[in-house]
Design an enzyme around this catalytic site. Sequence first.
Site, PDB file in Angstrom:
ATOM      1  N   ASN A  57       0.864  -1.188   0.000  1.00 51.41           N
ATOM      2  CA  ASN A  57       0.000   0.000   0.000  1.00 51.41           C
ATOM      3  C   ASN A  57       0.896   1.232   0.000  1.00 51.41           C
ATOM      4  O   ASN A  57       1.492   1.572   1.022  1.00 51.41           O
ATOM      5  CB  ASN A  57      -0.897  -0.014   1.247  1.00 51.41           C
ATOM      6  CG  ASN A  57      -1.730   1.250   1.365  1.00 51.41           C
ATOM      7  OD1 ASN A  57      -1.919   1.968   0.386  1.00 51.41           O
ATOM      8  ND2 ASN A  57      -2.222   1.527   2.569  1.00 51.41           N
ATOM      9  N   TRP A  58       0.967   1.891  -1.162  1.00 54.19           N
ATOM     10  CA  TRP A  58       1.855   3.059  -1.268  1.00 54.19           C
ATOM     11  C   TRP A  58       1.280   4.288  -0.563  1.00 54.19           C
ATOM     12  O   TRP A  58       1.985   5.274  -0.387  1.00 54.19           O
ATOM     13  CB  TRP A  58       2.074   3.412  -2.741  1.00 54.19           C
ATOM     14  CG  TRP A  58       3.003   2.499  -3.485  1.00 54.19           C
ATOM     15  CD1 TRP A  58       3.553   1.336  -3.035  1.00 54.19           C
ATOM     16  CD2 TRP A  58       3.493   2.694  -4.818  1.00 54.19           C
ATOM     17  NE1 TRP A  58       4.343   0.794  -4.020  1.00 54.19           N
ATOM     18  CE2 TRP A  58       4.326   1.607  -5.120  1.00 54.19           C
ATOM     19  CE3 TRP A  58       3.293   3.679  -5.786  1.00 54.19           C
ATOM     20  CZ2 TRP A  58       4.972   1.484  -6.353  1.00 54.19           C
ATOM     21  CZ3 TRP A  58       3.928   3.554  -7.021  1.00 54.19           C
ATOM     22  CH2 TRP A  58       4.768   2.457  -7.279  1.00 54.19           C
ATOM     23  N   LYS A  59      -0.005   4.247  -0.220  1.00 50.29           N
ATOM     24  CA  LYS A  59      -0.690   5.429   0.341  1.00 50.29           C
ATOM     25  C   LYS A  59      -0.490   6.624  -0.594  1.00 50.29           C
ATOM     26  O   LYS A  59      -0.442   6.443  -1.803  1.00 50.29           O
ATOM     27  CB  LYS A  59      -0.188   5.729   1.755  1.00 50.29           C
ATOM     28  CG  LYS A  59      -0.166   4.505   2.662  1.00 50.29           C
ATOM     29  CD  LYS A  59       0.066   4.882   4.093  1.00 50.29           C
ATOM     30  CE  LYS A  59       0.337   3.628   4.910  1.00 50.29           C
ATOM     31  NZ  LYS A  59      -0.198   3.687   6.241  1.00 50.29           N
ATOM     32  N   HIS A 110      -9.711   1.161   4.671  1.00 50.88           N
ATOM     33  CA  HIS A 110      -8.446   1.384   5.388  1.00 50.88           C
ATOM     34  C   HIS A 110      -8.721   2.344   6.541  1.00 50.88           C
ATOM     35  O   HIS A 110      -9.521   3.269   6.408  1.00 50.88           O
ATOM     36  CB  HIS A 110      -7.392   1.968   4.436  1.00 50.88           C
ATOM     37  CG  HIS A 110      -6.018   1.955   5.036  1.00 50.88           C
ATOM     38  ND1 HIS A 110      -5.623   2.889   5.967  1.00 50.88           N
ATOM     39  CD2 HIS A 110      -4.977   1.100   4.884  1.00 50.88           C
ATOM     40  CE1 HIS A 110      -4.384   2.611   6.350  1.00 50.88           C
ATOM     41  NE2 HIS A 110      -3.965   1.531   5.710  1.00 50.88           N
ATOM     42  N   GLU A 163      -7.184   4.773   7.645  1.00 46.35           N
ATOM     43  CA  GLU A 163      -6.978   6.196   7.326  1.00 46.35           C
ATOM     44  C   GLU A 163      -8.206   6.755   6.602  1.00 46.35           C
ATOM     45  O   GLU A 163      -8.570   7.913   6.783  1.00 46.35           O
ATOM     46  CB  GLU A 163      -5.692   6.352   6.487  1.00 46.35           C
ATOM     47  CG  GLU A 163      -4.449   6.146   7.355  1.00 46.35           C
ATOM     48  CD  GLU A 163      -3.238   5.576   6.632  1.00 46.35           C
ATOM     49  OE1 GLU A 163      -3.197   5.584   5.399  1.00 46.35           O
ATOM     50  OE2 GLU A 163      -2.317   5.105   7.346  1.00 46.35           O
ATOM     51  N   GLU A 199      -5.891  -5.059  10.584  1.00 47.18           N
ATOM     52  CA  GLU A 199      -4.856  -4.051  10.804  1.00 47.18           C
ATOM     53  C   GLU A 199      -5.161  -3.270  12.082  1.00 47.18           C
ATOM     54  O   GLU A 199      -5.946  -2.301  12.055  1.00 47.18           O
ATOM     55  CB  GLU A 199      -4.835  -3.059   9.635  1.00 47.18           C
ATOM     56  CG  GLU A 199      -4.551  -3.685   8.293  1.00 47.18           C
ATOM     57  CD  GLU A 199      -3.903  -2.669   7.367  1.00 47.18           C
ATOM     58  OE1 GLU A 199      -2.727  -2.861   7.036  1.00 47.18           O
ATOM     59  OE2 GLU A 199      -4.547  -1.683   6.989  1.00 47.18           O
ATOM     60  N   GLY A 253       2.102   2.098  10.888  1.00 50.62           N
ATOM     61  CA  GLY A 253       3.113   3.155  10.773  1.00 50.62           C
ATOM     62  C   GLY A 253       3.792   3.524  12.083  1.00 50.62           C
ATOM     63  O   GLY A 253       4.459   4.550  12.165  1.00 50.62           O
ATOM     64  N   SER A 290       2.982  -2.282  10.512  1.00 51.21           N
ATOM     65  CA  SER A 290       4.430  -2.302  10.781  1.00 51.21           C
ATOM     66  C   SER A 290       5.112  -3.622  10.388  1.00 51.21           C
ATOM     67  O   SER A 290       6.011  -4.090  11.080  1.00 51.21           O
ATOM     68  CB  SER A 290       4.708  -1.965  12.253  1.00 51.21           C
ATOM     69  OG  SER A 290       4.295  -0.625  12.520  1.00 51.21           O
ATOM     70  N   GLY A 345       4.418   1.365   4.782  1.00 50.78           N
ATOM     71  CA  GLY A 345       5.714   2.044   4.661  1.00 50.78           C
ATOM     72  C   GLY A 345       6.809   1.202   4.006  1.00 50.78           C
ATOM     73  O   GLY A 345       7.494   1.665   3.085  1.00 50.78           O
TER      74      GLY A 345
HETATM   75  C1  PEP Z   1      -1.024   0.149   5.978  1.00 54.97           C
HETATM   76  O1  PEP Z   1      -0.816   1.111   5.252  1.00 54.97           O
HETATM   77  O2  PEP Z   1      -2.088  -0.441   5.937  1.00 54.97           O
HETATM   78  C2  PEP Z   1       0.031  -0.281   6.894  1.00 54.97           C
HETATM   79  C3  PEP Z   1      -0.107  -1.412   7.507  1.00 54.97           C
HETATM   80  O3  PEP Z   1       1.092   0.560   7.046  1.00 54.97           O
HETATM   81  P1  PEP Z   1       2.501   0.207   7.765  1.00 54.97           P
HETATM   82  O4  PEP Z   1       2.970  -1.101   7.162  1.00 54.97           O
HETATM   83  O5  PEP Z   1       3.384   1.352   7.411  1.00 54.97           O
HETATM   84  O6  PEP Z   1       2.236   0.057   9.207  1.00 54.97           O
END
Ligand code: PEP
Length: 244
Positions: free
Chosen positions: A14-16, A98, A100, A168, A174, A208, A230
Site C-alpha cells: 500500500n503506497w498510500k 483502510h 486512514e 490491521e 506506521g 508495521s 511504509g
Molecule cells: C497500511 O498502510 O495499511 C500499513 C499497515 O502501514 P505500515 O505497514 O506502514 O504500518
Amino acid sequence: MLKINKFDRIVVANWKLNGSIEFIEQYLKELNCSKLENSSICGIICIPSVYLHDLAGKLNPLFLGGQDCSNYNKGAYTGEVSASMLKDSSCQFCIVGHSERRQIFGQSNKDICIKVMNLMAHNINPIICIGETYEEKSNNLTKDILYTQISKSIPENATQDSVIIAYEPIWAIGTGLTPSLEEIENIHFFIKNEIQNFENYKILYGGSVNSNNASEIMGLNNVDGVLVGGASLDALEYKKIMNS
Ligand code: PEP
C-alpha cells in the site's frame, strides 16, 4: 474476478499518498518483474489512482490495485473515482475501509459495504481492512469491534474466493509497534472460527510489517499473508517480504 483461494500467500503493498513518475520507473527497475516467479504467491501493489495507467501491464506476475473507490458509479460527485474507472485502469484489486479512510475521511461500515458491492459488480477483488484503536484494545473491545466491522462492511454476496480481509490494528499502522505473535494468531483464529462463514476467507495481517518480522508473522496459523504500508515503498524490501 480472480479466484483468491488458489494462492497460498498474499502480499499487498500500500503506497498510500506516495509516488511519482520517477519513483515508479525506479521501483519497476528494482522489482524486475520478469525475474519474479509466477508461483502461489499473490503480490498486489496498491497505488494512487492517477498512476494506475503507468503501471498497467507492467507488473505481471504481480497485480495492480487501487486504494479506495467511490460509493457512486457515476454522476455529480467531483473528485471521486468509480469501480468501473478502476477496472478501465487495469485494477484487479482494491483496498477499502483502510483505517486512514475511516478515521480521516469519515467512512462508515455502511459506506464500505457499498464500495465492496460496487467493486464486486465490476469484477475487482476487494481487500477489506478492519482493526481496533489502542483505546478499544485496552478496553478489551477488539473482538466486538472486529465483529461489527465484519458483519456491517461485508455484503451477503461476498465469498471466500472474491474478498480478502486485512486485520490491521490501527495502533500498529506506521508506528513500528505490532501485537505479539500470539495476539495476531488469536485474532485470526477468532475471525476464521468464531465468526460464522469466514472459515475459508483469506485473512491478512497489517501494521508495521517489514522484512525482519514478515516471516514469523506469515508463519502463524490462520495468517494468509500481509498488508504492507511504509516498507512496501522500497521495492527490494517488498520483494524480501514476498519471499519471507
Ligand atoms: C497500511 O498502510 O495499511 C500499513 C499497515 O502501514 P505500515 O505497514 O506502514 O504500518
